[in-house]
Design a protein around this motif. Structure first.
Motif, PDB file in Angstrom:
ATOM      1  N   GLN A  95     -84.224  22.679  11.466  1.00 29.12           N
ATOM      2  CA  GLN A  95     -84.801  23.478  10.660  1.00 29.12           C
ATOM      3  C   GLN A  95     -85.290  24.676  11.674  1.00 29.12           C
ATOM      4  O   GLN A  95     -85.764  24.503  12.530  1.00 29.12           O
ATOM      5  CB  GLN A  95     -86.277  22.974  10.302  1.00 29.12           C
ATOM      6  CG  GLN A  95     -87.144  23.802   9.441  1.00 29.12           C
ATOM      7  CD  GLN A  95     -88.461  23.070   8.965  1.00 29.12           C
ATOM      8  OE1 GLN A  95     -88.658  21.969   9.873  1.00 29.12           O
ATOM      9  NE2 GLN A  95     -89.408  23.578   8.459  1.00 29.12           N
ATOM     10  N   PHE A  96     -84.758  26.047  11.006  1.00 29.46           N
ATOM     11  CA  PHE A  96     -84.994  27.191  11.922  1.00 29.46           C
ATOM     12  C   PHE A  96     -86.106  27.964  11.417  1.00 29.46           C
ATOM     13  O   PHE A  96     -86.418  28.355  10.082  1.00 29.46           O
ATOM     14  CB  PHE A  96     -83.773  28.145  11.900  1.00 29.46           C
ATOM     15  CG  PHE A  96     -83.840  29.065  12.545  1.00 29.46           C
ATOM     16  CD1 PHE A  96     -83.662  29.246  14.190  1.00 29.46           C
ATOM     17  CD2 PHE A  96     -84.236  30.484  12.061  1.00 29.46           C
ATOM     18  CE1 PHE A  96     -83.558  30.370  14.935  1.00 29.46           C
ATOM     19  CE2 PHE A  96     -84.498  31.677  12.886  1.00 29.46           C
ATOM     20  CZ  PHE A  96     -83.974  31.621  14.215  1.00 29.46           C
ATOM     21  N   VAL A  97     -87.023  28.482  12.214  1.00 30.64           N
ATOM     22  CA  VAL A  97     -88.064  29.159  12.044  1.00 30.64           C
ATOM     23  C   VAL A  97     -87.821  30.855  12.552  1.00 30.64           C
ATOM     24  O   VAL A  97     -87.780  30.726  13.988  1.00 30.64           O
ATOM     25  CB  VAL A  97     -89.535  28.628  12.529  1.00 30.64           C
ATOM     26  CG1 VAL A  97     -90.751  29.358  11.964  1.00 30.64           C
ATOM     27  CG2 VAL A  97     -89.633  27.359  11.702  1.00 30.64           C
ATOM     28  N   SER A  98     -87.890  31.871  11.760  1.00 31.36           N
ATOM     29  CA  SER A  98     -88.011  32.927  12.210  1.00 31.36           C
ATOM     30  C   SER A  98     -89.250  33.337  12.983  1.00 31.36           C
ATOM     31  O   SER A  98     -89.990  33.556  12.051  1.00 31.36           O
ATOM     32  CB  SER A  98     -87.346  34.017  11.396  1.00 31.36           C
ATOM     33  OG  SER A  98     -87.295  35.293  12.056  1.00 31.36           O
ATOM     34  N   THR A  99     -89.158  33.818  14.180  1.00 33.93           N
ATOM     35  CA  THR A  99     -90.794  34.328  14.661  1.00 33.93           C
ATOM     36  C   THR A  99     -91.072  35.662  14.597  1.00 33.93           C
ATOM     37  O   THR A  99     -91.964  36.282  14.882  1.00 33.93           O
ATOM     38  CB  THR A  99     -90.786  33.735  16.019  1.00 33.93           C
ATOM     39  OG1 THR A  99     -89.677  34.647  17.062  1.00 33.93           O
ATOM     40  CG2 THR A  99     -90.523  32.543  16.344  1.00 33.93           C
ATOM     41  N   GLY A 100     -89.839  36.586  14.148  1.00 39.04           N
ATOM     42  CA  GLY A 100     -90.223  37.960  14.347  1.00 39.04           C
ATOM     43  C   GLY A 100     -90.002  38.295  16.022  1.00 39.04           C
ATOM     44  O   GLY A 100     -89.953  37.587  16.615  1.00 39.04           O
ATOM     45  N   ASP A 101     -90.199  39.522  16.523  1.00 34.06           N
ATOM     46  CA  ASP A 101     -90.159  39.928  17.414  1.00 34.06           C
ATOM     47  C   ASP A 101     -91.218  39.549  18.523  1.00 34.06           C
ATOM     48  O   ASP A 101     -91.078  39.306  19.883  1.00 34.06           O
ATOM     49  CB  ASP A 101     -90.397  41.615  17.699  1.00 34.06           C
ATOM     50  CG  ASP A 101     -89.104  42.371  17.088  1.00 34.06           C
ATOM     51  OD1 ASP A 101     -87.943  41.711  17.082  1.00 34.06           O
ATOM     52  OD2 ASP A 101     -89.291  43.489  16.544  1.00 34.06           O
ATOM     53  N   ASN A 102     -92.427  39.125  17.922  1.00 36.68           N
ATOM     54  CA  ASN A 102     -93.540  38.621  18.907  1.00 36.68           C
ATOM     55  C   ASN A 102     -93.276  37.069  19.041  1.00 36.68           C
ATOM     56  O   ASN A 102     -94.101  36.373  18.818  1.00 36.68           O
ATOM     57  CB  ASN A 102     -94.894  39.036  18.269  1.00 36.68           C
ATOM     58  CG  ASN A 102     -95.165  40.281  18.463  1.00 36.68           C
ATOM     59  OD1 ASN A 102     -94.690  41.157  19.238  1.00 36.68           O
ATOM     60  ND2 ASN A 102     -96.087  40.643  17.622  1.00 36.68           N
ATOM     61  N   VAL A 103     -92.087  36.760  19.625  1.00 33.91           N
ATOM     62  CA  VAL A 103     -91.892  35.210  19.888  1.00 33.91           C
ATOM     63  C   VAL A 103     -92.913  34.674  20.490  1.00 33.91           C
ATOM     64  O   VAL A 103     -93.469  33.407  20.485  1.00 33.91           O
ATOM     65  CB  VAL A 103     -90.534  35.074  20.501  1.00 33.91           C
ATOM     66  CG1 VAL A 103     -90.396  35.801  21.557  1.00 33.91           C
ATOM     67  CG2 VAL A 103     -89.929  33.779  20.250  1.00 33.91           C
ATOM     68  N   SER A 104     -93.311  35.115  21.678  1.00 35.10           N
ATOM     69  CA  SER A 104     -94.359  34.389  22.543  1.00 35.10           C
ATOM     70  C   SER A 104     -95.642  34.251  21.880  1.00 35.10           C
ATOM     71  O   SER A 104     -96.218  33.094  22.066  1.00 35.10           O
ATOM     72  CB  SER A 104     -94.540  35.298  23.785  1.00 35.10           C
ATOM     73  OG  SER A 104     -95.073  36.449  23.592  1.00 35.10           O
ATOM     74  N   THR A 105     -96.049  35.193  21.088  1.00 33.53           N
ATOM     75  CA  THR A 105     -97.417  34.820  20.382  1.00 33.53           C
ATOM     76  C   THR A 105     -97.304  33.703  19.348  1.00 33.53           C
ATOM     77  O   THR A 105     -98.077  33.037  19.366  1.00 33.53           O
ATOM     78  CB  THR A 105     -97.874  36.350  19.864  1.00 33.53           C
ATOM     79  OG1 THR A 105     -97.966  37.303  20.792  1.00 33.53           O
ATOM     80  CG2 THR A 105     -99.139  36.173  19.223  1.00 33.53           C
ATOM     81  N   VAL A 106     -96.111  33.674  18.459  1.00 28.50           N
ATOM     82  CA  VAL A 106     -96.016  32.948  17.601  1.00 28.50           C
ATOM     83  C   VAL A 106     -95.719  31.304  17.996  1.00 28.50           C
ATOM     84  O   VAL A 106     -96.415  30.503  17.606  1.00 28.50           O
ATOM     85  CB  VAL A 106     -94.660  33.431  16.599  1.00 28.50           C
ATOM     86  CG1 VAL A 106     -94.294  32.162  15.709  1.00 28.50           C
ATOM     87  CG2 VAL A 106     -94.855  34.485  16.090  1.00 28.50           C
ATOM     88  N   VAL A 107     -94.980  31.242  19.149  1.00 29.32           N
ATOM     89  CA  VAL A 107     -94.725  29.937  19.690  1.00 29.32           C
ATOM     90  C   VAL A 107     -96.150  29.436  20.244  1.00 29.32           C
ATOM     91  O   VAL A 107     -96.348  28.404  20.181  1.00 29.32           O
ATOM     92  CB  VAL A 107     -93.603  30.098  20.679  1.00 29.32           C
ATOM     93  CG1 VAL A 107     -93.522  28.610  21.567  1.00 29.32           C
ATOM     94  CG2 VAL A 107     -92.401  30.330  20.350  1.00 29.32           C
ATOM     95  N   GLY A 108     -96.638  30.426  21.007  1.00 30.42           N
ATOM     96  CA  GLY A 108     -98.080  29.936  21.614  1.00 30.42           C
ATOM     97  C   GLY A 108     -98.896  29.525  20.461  1.00 30.42           C
ATOM     98  O   GLY A 108     -99.692  28.381  20.860  1.00 30.42           O
ATOM     99  N   SER A 109     -99.020  30.298  19.523  1.00 33.30           N
ATOM    100  CA  SER A 109    -100.032  29.660  18.286  1.00 33.30           C
ATOM    101  C   SER A 109     -99.613  28.316  17.592  1.00 33.30           C
ATOM    102  O   SER A 109    -100.343  27.711  17.427  1.00 33.30           O
ATOM    103  CB  SER A 109     -99.834  30.785  17.024  1.00 33.30           C
ATOM    104  OG  SER A 109    -100.714  31.894  17.652  1.00 33.30           O
TER     105      SER A 109
END
Length: 441
Positions: A73-87
């Motif tokens: 399952q792939f989830v696109s984070t957009g450019d702010n990958v660090s913020t999205v993954v941290g959340s």
């Protein structure tokens, strides 16, 4: 990005599945043994890719599913990958694998103790199949956390052969010749360049190529590590060179305002789309995938590139980038995630995307015949042959707050500079202020 899957890939994959090894390189590439050992498990993968790139990477994931039985399952984070993954980690919903587009973000994840070291099998594959520079960029404090699956050659200027032919210009050999050719192209009815100013990362790539050529590799390395301040005269000089392009409305499609309202796919469309507005677009090798799959261009005929030319008395730059796969400790299925990385380390996995196009692999064992056209094949060869002399994208080496966050840091400051390039010294001071804060110095 893209390209059709050919008979070569079909036969390669069939043989690989039958014998647990790739026909494209000869190495043992079994992930989960090739016996559906991971059936019933699901690997969640997060990354910045969307659109065509996401679809093409999904084909790689589908090949992993065919081999191991594991769903993905792939989830696109957009450019702010660090913020999205941290959340997601804080919310107890961490993905198993993240495709990290910046060295600085990989280092941040490692320092936060979010990552699992790569398995011995993957480490062995990296040692055997990749130049040491890729291991270095994937390691933090001597521990290998990241596998570079996708690389980018970011020193390529793409152009419409028809546009240059109609203007009567040859591909330029120096930066000054490129701007001169651009003025001739604009006199013939098209703007010279399509600039994707809406995406700040493209502006950092412009700066890095100019800076590497004009200031040289030693200062490039020092600036990338923030051992040299952004107020250094070499930075001001590079900004001045870049500003000559940014402030010349004859050279940029739509002028500064038009550039700031153009994202990367849009910048390619303005050169290779049905209603061309410019003759050239600077960006990495992945331009080819958009030109081919979105606009039906034949690479090498309807769309081609020349190396980013040297500035002044400097050498031609070779800037690269890449996406590293990492495994998160908090992922619900990190063991299956590690099996995915073992697969991604193989030439078999790289061959899937290479056949489609819009992709370069740093894997030395990938047969160049896997690439779908001569232009991409030559670009891939030059990247692999460059070995440790490649300079990695500078903004990707920086902390995410400075080099990898939309609307902040270097991205935002260079967008402001595109909007008003009249004061390189002030821009350099803003860059140093932001860098010092991000680096904690």
């Amino acid at each position: 990005m893209m390209r059709r899957r050919t008979t070569l890939l079909a036969s390669c994959t069939a043989i690989a599945m039958a014998f647990g090894a790739t026909a494209c390189g000869g190495d043992d590439v079994s992930a989960g043994g090739g016996d559906k050992a991971l059936s019933g498990q699901t690997v969640t993968v997060a990354g910045v890719w969307s659109g065509t790139e996401q679809k093409n990477f999904q084909k790689v994931l589908d090949a992993f599913t065919e081999k191991t039985g594991a769903k993905t399952q792939f989830v696109s984070t957009g450019d702010n990958v660090s913020t999205v993954v941290g959340s997601k980690i804080e919310g107890g919903n961490a993905p198993d694998v993240v495709m990290v587009p910046q060295v600085g973000v990989l280092q941040q994840f490692a320092k936060n103790k979010w990552l699992k070291p790569l398995s011995k099998k993957t480490q062995t594959a990296v040692d055997a199949n990749f130049a040491p520079v890729w291991k270095d960029y994937g390691s933090v404090d001597g521990t290998l956390y990241g596998l570079y699956f996708k690389a980018a050659h970011k020193s390529t200027v793409w152009y419409s052969p028809d546009a240059l032919a109609q203007a009567g210009v040859e591909t330029p050999k120096t930066y000054d010749e490129m701007l001169k050719a651009g003025k001739t192209i604009s006199d013939s009815g098209l703007a010279a360049f399509s600039v994707a100013g809406q995406d700040g990362w493209t502006l950092t790539d412009w700066f890095e190529n100019i800076y590497l050529s004009q200031a040289g590799p030693e200062k490039y390395d020092a600036l990338a590590a923030h051992k040299l301040k952004w107020t250094d005269q070499s930075v001001v000089d590079a900004l001045t060179t870049l500003g000559k392009l940014f402030k010349d409305k004859q050279l940029i499609a739509g002028g500064q305002k038009g550039a700031l309202n153009t994202d990367f796919p849009g910048s390619v469309e303005k050169v290779f789309g049905p209603k061309p507005q410019a003759g050239m677009v600077y960006e990495g090798d992945f331009v080819a995938g958009v030109a081919k799959d979105q606009f039906g261009k034949k690479i090498g005929e309807d769309a081609n590139f020349f190396p980013f030319p040297p500035v002044g008395s400097g050498d031609a730059p070779v800037v690269s980038g890449g996406d590293a796969a990492v495994v998160l400790k908090d992922g619900k299925n990190s063991e299956a995630g590690m099996a995915l990385l073992e697969y991604l380390a193989t030439p078999e996995a790289s061959a899937v995307w290479a056949e489609i196009g819009g992709y370069l692999s740093p894997n030395k064992k990938l047969d160049l015949a896997a690439y779908g056209d001569d232009v991409t094949r030559a670009t891939a060869k030059s990247l692999v042959d460059a070995g440790d002399s490649v300079r990695f994208d500078m903004s990707d080496q920086a902390p995410a707050a400075f080099g990898g966050t939309k609307g902040a840091g270097e991205w935002k400051i260079l967008q402001d500079f595109l909007r008003n390039p009249s004061n390189p010294e002030a821009t350099a001071a803003e860059l140093e202020k932001a860098a010092a804060k991000a680096y904690g110095s």
